[in-house]
Design a protein around this motif. Structure first.
Motif, PDB file in Angstrom:
ATOM      1  N   ASN A 140       0.831  -1.201   0.000  1.00 27.90           N
ATOM      2  CA  ASN A 140       0.000   0.000   0.000  1.00 27.90           C
ATOM      3  C   ASN A 140       0.867   1.253   0.000  1.00 27.90           C
ATOM      4  O   ASN A 140       1.672   1.459   0.909  1.00 27.90           O
ATOM      5  CB  ASN A 140      -0.922   0.008   1.221  1.00 27.90           C
ATOM      6  N   GLU A 141       0.745   2.080  -1.021  1.00 27.91           N
ATOM      7  CA  GLU A 141       1.451   3.355  -1.139  1.00 27.91           C
ATOM      8  C   GLU A 141       2.952   3.204  -0.871  1.00 27.91           C
ATOM      9  O   GLU A 141       3.498   3.779   0.076  1.00 27.91           O
ATOM     10  CB  GLU A 141       0.836   4.392  -0.196  1.00 27.91           C
ATOM     11  N   PRO A 142       3.670   2.449  -1.708  1.00 29.13           N
ATOM     12  CA  PRO A 142       5.097   2.249  -1.463  1.00 29.13           C
ATOM     13  C   PRO A 142       5.930   3.520  -1.563  1.00 29.13           C
ATOM     14  O   PRO A 142       7.057   3.564  -1.061  1.00 29.13           O
ATOM     15  CB  PRO A 142       5.504   1.250  -2.559  1.00 29.13           C
ATOM     16  N   LEU A 198       0.282   4.493  -6.185  1.00 27.86           N
ATOM     17  CA  LEU A 198       1.355   5.479  -6.268  1.00 27.86           C
ATOM     18  C   LEU A 198       0.785   6.895  -6.249  1.00 27.86           C
ATOM     19  O   LEU A 198      -0.228   7.174  -6.883  1.00 27.86           O
ATOM     20  CB  LEU A 198       2.176   5.278  -7.539  1.00 27.86           C
ATOM     21  N   GLY A 199       1.488   7.789  -5.550  1.00 29.15           N
ATOM     22  CA  GLY A 199       1.060   9.177  -5.483  1.00 29.15           C
ATOM     23  C   GLY A 199       2.011  10.136  -6.173  1.00 29.15           C
ATOM     24  O   GLY A 199       1.679  11.302  -6.367  1.00 29.15           O
ATOM     25  N   TYR A 200       3.203   9.663  -6.549  1.00 26.20           N
ATOM     26  CA  TYR A 200       4.221  10.569  -7.081  1.00 26.20           C
ATOM     27  C   TYR A 200       4.803  10.034  -8.375  1.00 26.20           C
ATOM     28  O   TYR A 200       5.297   8.906  -8.441  1.00 26.20           O
ATOM     29  CB  TYR A 200       5.341  10.772  -6.051  1.00 26.20           C
ATOM     30  N   GLU A 202       7.481  10.858  -9.757  1.00 27.57           N
ATOM     31  CA  GLU A 202       8.926  10.655  -9.640  1.00 27.57           C
ATOM     32  C   GLU A 202       9.262   9.223  -9.219  1.00 27.57           C
ATOM     33  O   GLU A 202      10.285   8.669  -9.620  1.00 27.57           O
ATOM     34  CB  GLU A 202       9.529  11.646  -8.636  1.00 27.57           C
ATOM     35  N   TYR A 203       8.399   8.630  -8.408  1.00 27.66           N
ATOM     36  CA  TYR A 203       8.640   7.247  -7.984  1.00 27.66           C
ATOM     37  C   TYR A 203       8.407   6.291  -9.151  1.00 27.66           C
ATOM     38  O   TYR A 203       9.169   5.334  -9.346  1.00 27.66           O
ATOM     39  CB  TYR A 203       7.726   6.893  -6.812  1.00 27.66           C
ATOM     40  N   LEU A 204       7.378   6.548  -9.923  1.00 28.74           N
ATOM     41  CA  LEU A 204       7.137   5.733 -11.104  1.00 28.74           C
ATOM     42  C   LEU A 204       8.307   5.843 -12.066  1.00 28.74           C
ATOM     43  O   LEU A 204       8.724   4.857 -12.678  1.00 28.74           O
ATOM     44  CB  LEU A 204       5.838   6.166 -11.793  1.00 28.74           C
ATOM     45  N   ASP A 205       8.858   7.039 -12.200  1.00 31.11           N
ATOM     46  CA  ASP A 205      10.032   7.235 -13.036  1.00 31.11           C
ATOM     47  C   ASP A 205      11.168   6.332 -12.570  1.00 31.11           C
ATOM     48  O   ASP A 205      11.847   5.682 -13.386  1.00 31.11           O
ATOM     49  CB  ASP A 205      10.456   8.700 -12.971  1.00 31.11           C
ATOM     50  N   ALA A 206      11.377   6.257 -11.249  1.00 33.30           N
ATOM     51  CA  ALA A 206      12.430   5.394 -10.711  1.00 33.30           C
ATOM     52  C   ALA A 206      12.124   3.914 -10.941  1.00 33.30           C
ATOM     53  O   ALA A 206      13.026   3.130 -11.246  1.00 33.30           O
ATOM     54  CB  ALA A 206      12.617   5.674  -9.218  1.00 33.30           C
ATOM     55  N   LEU A 207      10.863   3.528 -10.807  1.00 30.64           N
ATOM     56  CA  LEU A 207      10.493   2.138 -11.073  1.00 30.64           C
ATOM     57  C   LEU A 207      10.822   1.746 -12.506  1.00 30.64           C
ATOM     58  O   LEU A 207      11.209   0.607 -12.787  1.00 30.64           O
ATOM     59  CB  LEU A 207       9.001   1.910 -10.816  1.00 30.64           C
ATOM     60  N   PRO A 289       2.324  16.180   0.452  1.00 27.32           N
ATOM     61  CA  PRO A 289       2.229  14.928   1.204  1.00 27.32           C
ATOM     62  C   PRO A 289       0.790  14.489   1.323  1.00 27.32           C
ATOM     63  O   PRO A 289      -0.120  15.302   1.501  1.00 27.32           O
ATOM     64  CB  PRO A 289       2.814  15.308   2.568  1.00 27.32           C
ATOM     65  N   LYS A 290       0.569  13.196   1.196  1.00 26.19           N
ATOM     66  CA  LYS A 290      -0.774  12.634   1.287  1.00 26.19           C
ATOM     67  C   LYS A 290      -0.859  11.728   2.494  1.00 26.19           C
ATOM     68  O   LYS A 290       0.118  11.169   2.935  1.00 26.19           O
ATOM     69  CB  LYS A 290      -1.121  11.860   0.011  1.00 26.19           C
ATOM     70  N   SER A 291      -2.052  11.587   3.026  1.00 26.41           N
ATOM     71  CA  SER A 291      -2.228  10.719   4.183  1.00 26.41           C
ATOM     72  C   SER A 291      -2.161   9.275   3.752  1.00 26.41           C
ATOM     73  O   SER A 291      -2.548   8.916   2.652  1.00 26.41           O
ATOM     74  CB  SER A 291      -3.579  10.995   4.851  1.00 26.41           C
ATOM     75  N   THR A 292      -1.616   8.436   4.621  1.00 26.30           N
ATOM     76  CA  THR A 292      -1.485   7.017   4.315  1.00 26.30           C
ATOM     77  C   THR A 292      -2.622   6.239   4.955  1.00 26.30           C
ATOM     78  O   THR A 292      -3.149   6.617   5.990  1.00 26.30           O
ATOM     79  CB  THR A 292      -0.149   6.465   4.829  1.00 26.30           C
ATOM     80  N   SER A 293      -3.007   5.150   4.290  1.00 29.04           N
ATOM     81  CA  SER A 293      -4.039   4.278   4.831  1.00 29.04           C
ATOM     82  C   SER A 293      -3.424   3.013   5.398  1.00 29.04           C
ATOM     83  O   SER A 293      -4.089   2.022   5.603  1.00 29.04           O
ATOM     84  CB  SER A 293      -5.045   3.916   3.737  1.00 29.04           C
ATOM     85  N   SER A 294      -2.082   3.059   5.655  1.00 29.13           N
ATOM     86  CA  SER A 294      -1.395   1.859   6.098  1.00 29.13           C
ATOM     87  C   SER A 294      -1.886   1.384   7.454  1.00 29.13           C
ATOM     88  O   SER A 294      -1.720   0.227   7.817  1.00 29.13           O
ATOM     89  CB  SER A 294       0.109   2.125   6.174  1.00 29.13           C
TER      90      SER A 294
END
Length: 319
Positions: A140-142, A198-200, A202-207, A289-294
């Protein structure tokens, strides 16, 4: 990969809403409100404590009694026994991913390797709950971060301490994606595997840039930076769009596409000035920043309705 062509389904993210609201009641309320699907979770630490059949009645209720379809399930959260105990640089606690991720996924007889804890967990999920699930979200939201600018992820890998829902190198997270894909596609070939919420960009870019190999060749040898950047932004920046020879062009359908050039990528021969080609210029925007549901915890299952069975869609092959 087979394109997803089903109609969009309205649904709801399940979670913990206080005493008196278990998943069965929530799913029933969602169904009565017109929802067609739900997002559920089956954490390893939960199933390890309550047993692998703990959610069987609830899932039967969701799909058979209520007719909910195309369920989304995010997976992860290892039990204490299966968790990687490494504390990576900058972190205050150990990784939140599984240990033994780099054990072989398969044994010589093509069965799942029980020493690869995450592989064994995903395999058992496919056999126990696979018939109910269509989409498998990995963690969830890595990419969740708190008060950290992530624009640097366009030039380097996210650091373990910057991704608080994994606390591990991104290569390890990519490894979990690979393991999930291999097992789900063997036992539930019609299903889909996806990163979890995913929320960003930039993270997808890294993936897209890196592999699951943290030592020998972490960067994909045939990776074109502009290709990754384009894939993170074209869906939000370009309307309408056409595709020519694999290049995404932000032009009317009648406009001829030219050969892509070096970044910033320009793939339009001609275009209205109000409709620019895709670039990565928006990647410098400060993330919110977004809230996490973890912290959401699954609820225990109530007794299944009499005669409730779910239609088989995913084969249950023993290993």
């Amino acid at each position: 990969m087979r394109p997803y062509t089903a109609d969009f389904g309205y649904g709801c993210n399940m979670g913990y809403y206080g005493s008196g609201w278990d998943d069965e009641h929530l799913a029933s309320a969602i169904s009565k409100a017109g929802g067609q699907t739900i997002r559920v979770t089956l954490p390893d630490q939960f199933l390890d404590k309550w047993g692998w059949q703990a959610r069987q009645a609830a899932f039967d209720h969701h799909t058979t009694n209520l007719g909910l379809r195309e369920l989304v399930c995010f997976v992860g959260e290892p039990s204490a026994e299966h968790r990687d105990q490494t504390v990576y640089p900058g972190c205050r606690e150990s990784s939140k991913l599984f240990a033994n991720l780099y054990e072989p996924i398969w044994l010589a007889d093509s069965t799942v390797n029980p020493r690869n804890y995450y592989a064994a967990y995903v395999y058992r999920l496919t056999q126990t709950y696979g018939k109910h699930i269509r989409f498998w979200e990995v963690v969830n939201e890595p990419d969740f971060i708190t008060d950290v600018s992530n624009k640097e992820w366009l030039e380097r890998a996210p650091r373990p301490a910057e991704t608080t829902n994994t606390l591990a190198p991104i290569y390890h997270y990519i490894r979990t994606l690979r393991i999930t894909w291999e097992i789900v596609k063997k036992y539930c070939p019609e299903d889909y595997v996806t990163p979890g919420g995913l929320g960003y960009a930039e993270y997808l870019d890294a993936l897209l840039r890196y592999t699951d190999n943290p030592v020998a060749a972490p960067l994909r040898p045939n990776f074109r930076p502009e290709a990754g950047r384009i894939s993170t932004w074209w869906t939000t920046m370009c309307t309408p769009r056409t595709t020519c020879a694999g290049a995404i062009c932000c032009t009317p359908a009648s406009t001829t596409c030219a050969t892509p050039t070096t970044p910033p990528l320009s793939c339009c021969a001609t275009r209205p000035s109000s409709r620019p080609c895709c670039t990565s210029t928006a990647s410098t925007a400060k993330p919110t920043p977004k809230s996490t549901s973890s912290s959401r915890k699954p609820t225990l299952a109530a007794a299944p309705p009499s005669g409730a069975t779910a239609p088989m869609r995913c084969s249950a092959t023993s290993a």
